[in-house]
Design an enzyme around this catalytic site. Structure first.
Site, mmCIF file in Angstrom:
data_model
loop_
_atom_site.group_PDB
_atom_site.id
_atom_site.type_symbol
_atom_site.label_atom_id
_atom_site.label_comp_id
_atom_site.label_asym_id
_atom_site.label_seq_id
_atom_site.Cartn_x
_atom_site.Cartn_y
_atom_site.Cartn_z
ATOM 1 N N ALA A 92 0.816 -1.223 0.000
ATOM 2 C CA ALA A 92 0.000 0.000 0.000
ATOM 3 C C ALA A 92 0.849 1.271 0.000
ATOM 4 O O ALA A 92 0.307 2.370 0.064
ATOM 5 C CB ALA A 92 -0.916 -0.004 1.219
ATOM 6 N N HIS A 168 6.989 -8.474 8.248
ATOM 7 C CA HIS A 168 5.752 -9.196 7.864
ATOM 8 C C HIS A 168 6.008 -10.193 6.750
ATOM 9 O O HIS A 168 5.490 -10.069 5.652
ATOM 10 C CB HIS A 168 4.571 -8.262 7.599
ATOM 11 N N ASN A 171 4.186 -11.239 3.297
ATOM 12 C CA ASN A 171 3.419 -10.100 2.778
ATOM 13 C C ASN A 171 4.427 -9.054 2.311
ATOM 14 O O ASN A 171 5.602 -9.134 2.645
ATOM 15 C CB ASN A 171 2.497 -9.525 3.849
ATOM 16 N N ASP A 200 -3.441 -12.289 11.495
ATOM 17 C CA ASP A 200 -4.828 -11.809 11.591
ATOM 18 C C ASP A 200 -5.805 -12.664 10.784
ATOM 19 O O ASP A 200 -7.001 -12.368 10.752
ATOM 20 C CB ASP A 200 -4.927 -10.336 11.146
ATOM 21 N N HIS A 202 -5.953 -12.768 7.647
ATOM 22 C CA HIS A 202 -6.090 -12.175 6.320
ATOM 23 C C HIS A 202 -4.742 -12.115 5.604
ATOM 24 O O HIS A 202 -4.650 -12.383 4.413
ATOM 25 C CB HIS A 202 -6.662 -10.755 6.405
ATOM 26 N N HIS A 203 -3.706 -11.714 6.343
ATOM 27 C CA HIS A 203 -2.388 -11.581 5.716
ATOM 28 C C HIS A 203 -1.744 -12.925 5.422
ATOM 29 O O HIS A 203 -1.031 -13.067 4.435
ATOM 30 C CB HIS A 203 -1.453 -10.754 6.616
ATOM 31 N N ASP A 226 0.784 -4.508 12.621
ATOM 32 C CA ASP A 226 0.729 -3.646 11.422
ATOM 33 C C ASP A 226 -0.608 -2.898 11.407
ATOM 34 O O ASP A 226 -1.165 -2.612 10.346
ATOM 35 C CB ASP A 226 0.926 -4.465 10.140
ATOM 36 N N ALA A 262 -3.794 -3.275 3.236
ATOM 37 C CA ALA A 262 -3.213 -1.981 3.611
ATOM 38 C C ALA A 262 -3.172 -1.889 5.126
ATOM 39 O O ALA A 262 -3.943 -1.181 5.751
ATOM 40 C CB ALA A 262 -4.051 -0.842 3.025
ATOM 41 N N GLY A 263 -2.238 -2.649 5.732
ATOM 42 C CA GLY A 263 -2.211 -2.719 7.185
ATOM 43 C C GLY A 263 -3.361 -3.589 7.678
ATOM 44 O O GLY A 263 -4.004 -4.291 6.894
HETATM 45 ZN ZN ZN Z 1 4.467 -3.160 5.240
#
Ligand code: ZN
Length: 324
Positions: A92, A168, A171, A200, A202-203, A226, A262-263
């Site tokens: 992002a 991360h 990702n 989470d 999702h990532h 994040d 995006a985070g």
């Molecule tokens: Zn990042």
């Protein structure tokens, strides 16, 4: 079961509770509001994280955060602007502010931050990155590899120059990769490199978290959120610096109209509970990943204690009391 834990330590948090650390109009009072909201999730220390932006916008936030003497602000994590310009790897981060690595550029940013930048995430394939890594490590700043499309040789060079963390992991890389070799396997296999993970749901899929934690071992795994301003808030639109982000009802935060995350809206207490469920490890082995391990990675200590109830059947960690 009631447990006493060390205060949690988040190495990567872009904002919380409606407050965006990347907002150029950030004030110390607003930052304290975010930190206070974070405390309710067990976090007593963190690195507010500033992503790729113009120097002026970076400096505006860094000046505020760098002057805060609260124990909770353990330093600043500078993520970008020395990252891959490629879609996917860039995530992002706004492309127009991505730049080659520069000793002078970093010195200006570190000055603005009153010397409080303690962790830099960069891509080793960016021009000037290796010289900057050596400079940062020599001056006591930790270096993480992230938002990168580096080759195995470029990763090896960055590690030889002193990079010690994968930001991360899994990702901030291309959506499609060759099965091997690729940036994920190289960083996963590197013994000198710890990995931060966003657990989470999702990532990273649960199986990926489990495999990564087993590969790195619990001593080299660091749970981060994040989180952006949307953490602790209802679904809707939020900002991360100049970037528009959408929080969906399922907790996913993305760039509107794109597949890019995006985070997150993750909190560190939930990251711990998720990691226990995903890995099958006992809570006692996961807690350090969000407390003493990130603190030790930075050469710091945790602050305060957290009293929490752990419901092993439901896999839920409930923070009851936070002292510092
Ligand atoms: Zn990042």
């Amino acid at each position: 079961m009631r447990r006493e834990l060390p205060g949690l330590f988040d190495l990567q948090v872009n904002g919380f509770g409606g407050v965006d650390f990347n907002a150029p109009d950030l004030t110390a009072d607003r930052a304290r509001e975010a930190i206070e909201r974070m405390r309710a999730t067990g976090v007593t220390r963190c690195l507010p994280t500033l992503i790729t932006s113009s120097f002026a916008d970076f400096a505006a936030s860094a000046r505020v955060l760098g002057r805060m003497s609260d124990t909770a602000v353990a330093g600043i994590h500078m993520e970008g602007p020395y990252i891959s310009p490629d879609d996917g790897a860039r995530g992002a981060h706004p492309r127009e502010h991505v730049s080659p690595a520069s000793l002078d550029g970093f010195a200006r940013r570190q000055d603005a931050a009153c010397g409080r930048i303690v962790l830099v995430t960069l891509a080793p394939e960016v021009a000037g990155a290796l010289a900057l890594i050596e400079h940062l490590v020599a001056s006591g700043v930790r270096v993480a590899i992230g938002h990168s499309a580096a080759t195995p040789d470029q990763i090896a060079d960055a590690i030889a120059a002193g990079a010690t963390l994968a930001t991360h992991l899994g990702n901030g890389c291309a959506q499609m990769l060759p099965r091997h070799p690729n940036v994920i396997w190289e960083l996963l296999a590197a013994d000198a490199v710890s990995a931060s993970l966003i657990a989470d749901g999702h990532h990273l899929p649960p199986a990926t978290v489990k495999a990564m934690v087993r590969a790195k071992g619990s001593a080299r795994t660091i749970l981060v959120t994040d989180a952006i301003a949307a953490a602790g808030c209802p679904p809707g639109r939020y900002r991360m610096g100049g970037v528009d982000c959408a929080l969906a009802a399922d907790g996913r935060v993305s760039l509107p109209g794109t597949p890019y995350l995006a985070g997150s809206s993750l909190t560190l207490d939930r990251a711990i509970a998720n990691a226990v469920r995903y890995t099958g490890l006992p809570l006692i082995e996961v807690i350090p990943m969000a407390s003493t391990t990130p603190a030790r990675y930075l050469g710091m200590t945790t602050a305060g204690t957290v009293v929490a109830d752990w419901d092993a059947d439901a896999g839920v960690l409930q923070i009851r009391r936070v002292t510092s």
